[in-house]
Motif scaffolding. Structure first.
Motif, PDB file in Angstrom:
ATOM      1  N   VAL A   1       0.837  -1.200   0.000  1.00  0.00           N
ATOM      2  CA  VAL A   1       0.000   0.000   0.000  1.00  0.00           C
ATOM      3  C   VAL A   1       0.872   1.250   0.000  1.00  0.00           C
ATOM      4  CG1 VAL A   1      -1.916  -1.134   1.201  1.00  0.00           C
ATOM      5  CG2 VAL A   1      -0.129   0.022   2.519  1.00  0.00           C
ATOM      6  N   THR A   2       0.230   2.382  -0.280  1.00  0.00           N
ATOM      7  CA  THR A   2       0.905   3.675  -0.240  1.00  0.00           C
ATOM      8  C   THR A   2       0.949   4.176   1.202  1.00  0.00           C
ATOM      9  OG1 THR A   2      -1.115   4.979  -0.519  1.00  0.00           O
ATOM     10  CG2 THR A   2      -0.043   4.180  -2.520  1.00  0.00           C
ATOM     11  N   ALA A   3       1.586   5.332   1.393  1.00  0.00           N
ATOM     12  CA  ALA A   3       1.658   5.911   2.736  1.00  0.00           C
ATOM     13  C   ALA A   3       0.280   6.277   3.255  1.00  0.00           C
ATOM     14  CB  ALA A   3       2.558   7.145   2.715  1.00  0.00           C
ATOM     15  N   SER A   4      -0.681   6.492   2.340  1.00  0.00           N
ATOM     16  CA  SER A   4      -2.052   6.830   2.740  1.00  0.00           C
ATOM     17  C   SER A   4      -2.928   5.602   2.898  1.00  0.00           C
ATOM     18  CB  SER A   4      -2.677   7.778   1.697  1.00  0.00           C
ATOM     19  OG  SER A   4      -1.909   8.952   1.555  1.00  0.00           O
ATOM     20  N   GLY A   5      -2.339   4.419   2.675  1.00  0.00           N
ATOM     21  CA  GLY A   5      -3.101   3.180   2.837  1.00  0.00           C
ATOM     22  C   GLY A   5      -3.838   2.717   1.596  1.00  0.00           C
ATOM     23  N   ASP A   6      -3.585   3.344   0.445  1.00  0.00           N
ATOM     24  CA  ASP A   6      -4.232   2.927  -0.805  1.00  0.00           C
ATOM     25  C   ASP A   6      -3.523   1.701  -1.379  1.00  0.00           C
ATOM     26  OD1 ASP A   6      -5.854   5.247  -0.593  1.00  0.00           O
ATOM     27  OD2 ASP A   6      -4.271   6.431  -1.536  1.00  0.00           O
ATOM     28  N   ASN A   7      -4.296   0.756  -1.899  1.00  0.00           N
ATOM     29  CA  ASN A   7      -3.729  -0.454  -2.480  1.00  0.00           C
ATOM     30  C   ASN A   7      -3.008  -0.163  -3.783  1.00  0.00           C
ATOM     31  OD1 ASN A   7      -6.447  -1.902  -1.038  1.00  0.00           O
ATOM     32  ND2 ASN A   7      -4.499  -2.978  -0.850  1.00  0.00           N
ATOM     33  N   VAL A   8      -1.785  -0.671  -3.909  1.00  0.00           N
ATOM     34  CA  VAL A   8      -1.035  -0.576  -5.162  1.00  0.00           C
ATOM     35  C   VAL A   8      -1.555  -1.651  -6.101  1.00  0.00           C
ATOM     36  CG1 VAL A   8       1.242  -0.651  -6.228  1.00  0.00           C
ATOM     37  CG2 VAL A   8       0.978   0.269  -3.917  1.00  0.00           C
ATOM     38  N   LEU A   9      -1.851  -1.254  -7.339  1.00  0.00           N
ATOM     39  CA  LEU A   9      -2.438  -2.193  -8.294  1.00  0.00           C
ATOM     40  C   LEU A   9      -1.375  -2.836  -9.177  1.00  0.00           C
ATOM     41  CD1 LEU A   9      -5.618  -0.231  -9.445  1.00  0.00           C
ATOM     42  CD2 LEU A   9      -5.385  -1.920  -7.603  1.00  0.00           C
ATOM     43  N   ALA A  10      -1.598  -4.119  -9.472  1.00  0.00           N
ATOM     44  CA  ALA A  10      -0.714  -4.877 -10.356  1.00  0.00           C
ATOM     45  C   ALA A  10      -1.552  -5.942 -11.051  1.00  0.00           C
ATOM     46  CB  ALA A  10       0.433  -5.507  -9.569  1.00  0.00           C
ATOM     47  N   VAL A  11      -0.970  -6.541 -12.088  1.00  0.00           N
ATOM     48  CA  VAL A  11      -1.653  -7.594 -12.837  1.00  0.00           C
ATOM     49  C   VAL A  11      -1.206  -8.946 -12.294  1.00  0.00           C
ATOM     50  CG1 VAL A  11      -1.981  -8.646 -15.099  1.00  0.00           C
ATOM     51  CG2 VAL A  11      -1.821  -6.153 -14.883  1.00  0.00           C
ATOM     52  N   ASN A  12      -2.172  -9.782 -11.936  1.00  0.00           N
ATOM     53  CA  ASN A  12      -1.871 -11.131 -11.447  1.00  0.00           C
ATOM     54  C   ASN A  12      -1.369 -11.988 -12.601  1.00  0.00           C
ATOM     55  OD1 ASN A  12      -2.403 -14.022 -10.696  1.00  0.00           O
ATOM     56  ND2 ASN A  12      -3.081 -13.035  -8.796  1.00  0.00           N
ATOM     57  N   MET A  13      -0.202 -12.588 -12.457  1.00  0.00           N
ATOM     58  CA  MET A  13       0.417 -13.351 -13.548  1.00  0.00           C
ATOM     59  C   MET A  13      -0.370 -14.613 -13.891  1.00  0.00           C
ATOM     60  SD  MET A  13       3.236 -11.590 -14.279  1.00  0.00           S
ATOM     61  CE  MET A  13       4.611 -12.565 -14.859  1.00  0.00           C
ATOM     62  N   ASP A  14      -1.125 -15.137 -12.944  1.00  0.00           N
ATOM     63  CA  ASP A  14      -1.888 -16.369 -13.191  1.00  0.00           C
ATOM     64  C   ASP A  14      -3.232 -16.089 -13.823  1.00  0.00           C
ATOM     65  OD1 ASP A  14       0.129 -17.983 -12.143  1.00  0.00           O
ATOM     66  OD2 ASP A  14      -0.642 -17.789 -10.095  1.00  0.00           O
TER      67      ASP A  14
ATOM     68  N   GLY B   1      -4.772  15.563  -4.189  1.00  0.00           N
ATOM     69  CA  GLY B   1      -4.231  15.490  -2.840  1.00  0.00           C
ATOM     70  C   GLY B   1      -3.493  14.200  -2.597  1.00  0.00           C
ATOM     71  N   ASP B   2      -2.678  14.176  -1.534  1.00  0.00           N
ATOM     72  CA  ASP B   2      -1.881  12.996  -1.181  1.00  0.00           C
ATOM     73  C   ASP B   2      -0.956  12.568  -2.316  1.00  0.00           C
ATOM     74  OD1 ASP B   2      -3.027  12.839   1.353  1.00  0.00           O
ATOM     75  OD2 ASP B   2      -4.649  11.527   0.668  1.00  0.00           O
ATOM     76  N   ASN B   3      -0.529  13.545  -3.135  1.00  0.00           N
ATOM     77  CA  ASN B   3       0.378  13.268  -4.259  1.00  0.00           C
ATOM     78  C   ASN B   3      -0.245  12.327  -5.286  1.00  0.00           C
ATOM     79  OD1 ASN B   3       2.753  13.863  -5.551  1.00  0.00           O
ATOM     80  ND2 ASN B   3       4.090  12.798  -4.126  1.00  0.00           N
ATOM     81  N   LEU B   4      -1.568  12.392  -5.416  1.00  0.00           N
ATOM     82  CA  LEU B   4      -2.299  11.545  -6.358  1.00  0.00           C
ATOM     83  C   LEU B   4      -2.896  12.397  -7.467  1.00  0.00           C
ATOM     84  CD1 LEU B   4      -4.298   9.264  -3.867  1.00  0.00           C
ATOM     85  CD2 LEU B   4      -2.142   8.721  -5.026  1.00  0.00           C
ATOM     86  N   TYR B   5      -3.122  11.741  -8.613  1.00  0.00           N
ATOM     87  CA  TYR B   5      -3.748  12.386  -9.761  1.00  0.00           C
ATOM     88  C   TYR B   5      -4.948  11.566 -10.206  1.00  0.00           C
ATOM     89  CZ  TYR B   5       0.789  14.754 -10.184  1.00  0.00           C
ATOM     90  OH  TYR B   5       1.930  15.474  -9.947  1.00  0.00           O
ATOM     91  N   SER B   6      -5.935  12.257 -10.741  1.00  0.00           N
ATOM     92  CA  SER B   6      -7.038  11.576 -11.415  1.00  0.00           C
ATOM     93  C   SER B   6      -6.929  11.883 -12.899  1.00  0.00           C
ATOM     94  CB  SER B   6      -8.389  12.055 -10.872  1.00  0.00           C
ATOM     95  OG  SER B   6      -8.583  13.435 -11.152  1.00  0.00           O
ATOM     96  N   GLY B   7      -7.298  10.931 -13.719  1.00  0.00           N
ATOM     97  CA  GLY B   7      -7.197  11.110 -15.160  1.00  0.00           C
ATOM     98  C   GLY B   7      -8.041  10.090 -15.890  1.00  0.00           C
TER      99      GLY B   7
END
Length: 260
Positions: A133-146, A193-199
């Motif tokens: 997670v990030t410092a703010s507790g947000d889950n980091v996203l990734a692609v599951n290889m399986d 905020g929290d060094n995040l961007y929306s797009g």
């Protein structure tokens, strides 16, 4: 004279807003992955100046003198997305991006809604549930290889290693791949905020993730100090113009207009 007051005041307002942007940049000079902002200024629409002093055929006719601007106004806030320096660390959960791109993170709101945001700040950690997670507790996203599905990265108590293909190995087994995204138009990105961007409409990025590294802020503190002094002097110049006009108007009202 009154028009001149409005022009000078508009200049003070825009310089004050610019000072706030500079102050925010300096305050985030040590914030990981922070991108400096700059305020774009534009002029107000020109006003047509005319009178009816010209006489033609025994009648007063319109005489166009020219146009004048009523001062300046704030156009937009522009963000400099230039690459910051990558600084090595000794933490396995520190990640820096080399190239154009962003980490995708997921934030769960109080009402249960989940939103995806983007960041250059790779200062992550493993929470009590074993997720990255990030410092703010947000889950980091990734692609599951399986499964090929996108979701949070579960590390547990395992050893985390990332290779040159952005593959995430947990205890020696490739299980995830970082989801790095990029955008064709960075002007569409908005700081939330929290060094995040929306797009919108993100596309896949070819950037490389460097483990045990963090991207420093791209704020140039020397330039910001110079900009701050320039803004201060411009503000003071407008202030003196207003004081001078105020004194002139005072004389016009109290001395020239006095009945003797």
């Amino acid at each position: 004279m009154i028009r001149g007051l409005y022009t000078a005041v508009s200049g003070m307002i825009t310089q004050e807003a610019k000072q706030q942007v500079i102050t925010n940049n300096m305050a985030n000079a040590n914030t990981v992955g922070y991108k400096a902002d700059n305020l774009a200024i534009k002029k107000f629409n020109d006003v047509l100046i005319q009178n009816f002093d010209k006489v033609s055929g025994g009648k007063n006719v319109r005489n166009i003198i020219g146009s004048i601007s009523n001062g300046s106004e704030i156009d937009e806030t522009l963000t400099d997305f230039a690459q910051g320096l990558l600084q090595e660390t000794d933490r396995e959960t520190d990640f820096g991006i080399a190239g154009s791109g962003f980490f995708a993170v997921r934030r769960t709101a109080a009402n249960g809604n989940q939103n995806t945001y983007y960041t250059r700040n790779g200062e992550f950690h493993v929470n009590n549930q074993g997720y990255l997670v990030t410092a703010s507790g947000d889950n980091v996203l990734a692609v599951n290889m399986d499964t090929g599905a996108e979701g949070p990265v579960y590390v547990g108590n395992g050893k985390l290693v990332v290779d040159g293909n952005n593959d995430i190995y947990i205890d020696g087994t490739a299980q995830y791949r970082f989801r790095l995204v990029d955008f064709t138009d960075y002007k569409s990105l908005r700081k939330v905020g929290d060094n995040l961007y929306s797009g919108e409409a993100p596309m896949e990025s070819n950037a490389v993730v460097k483990q045990k590294s963090l991207e420093k802020s791209n704020v140039n503190i020397i330039n910001e100090m110079v900009n701050m002094m320039t803004v201060l002097r411009t503000y003071e110049s407008n202030q003196k113009v207003i004081q001078s006009m105020d004194e002139t108007l005072g004389k016009a009202v109290n001395e020239i207009g006095t009945v003797r």
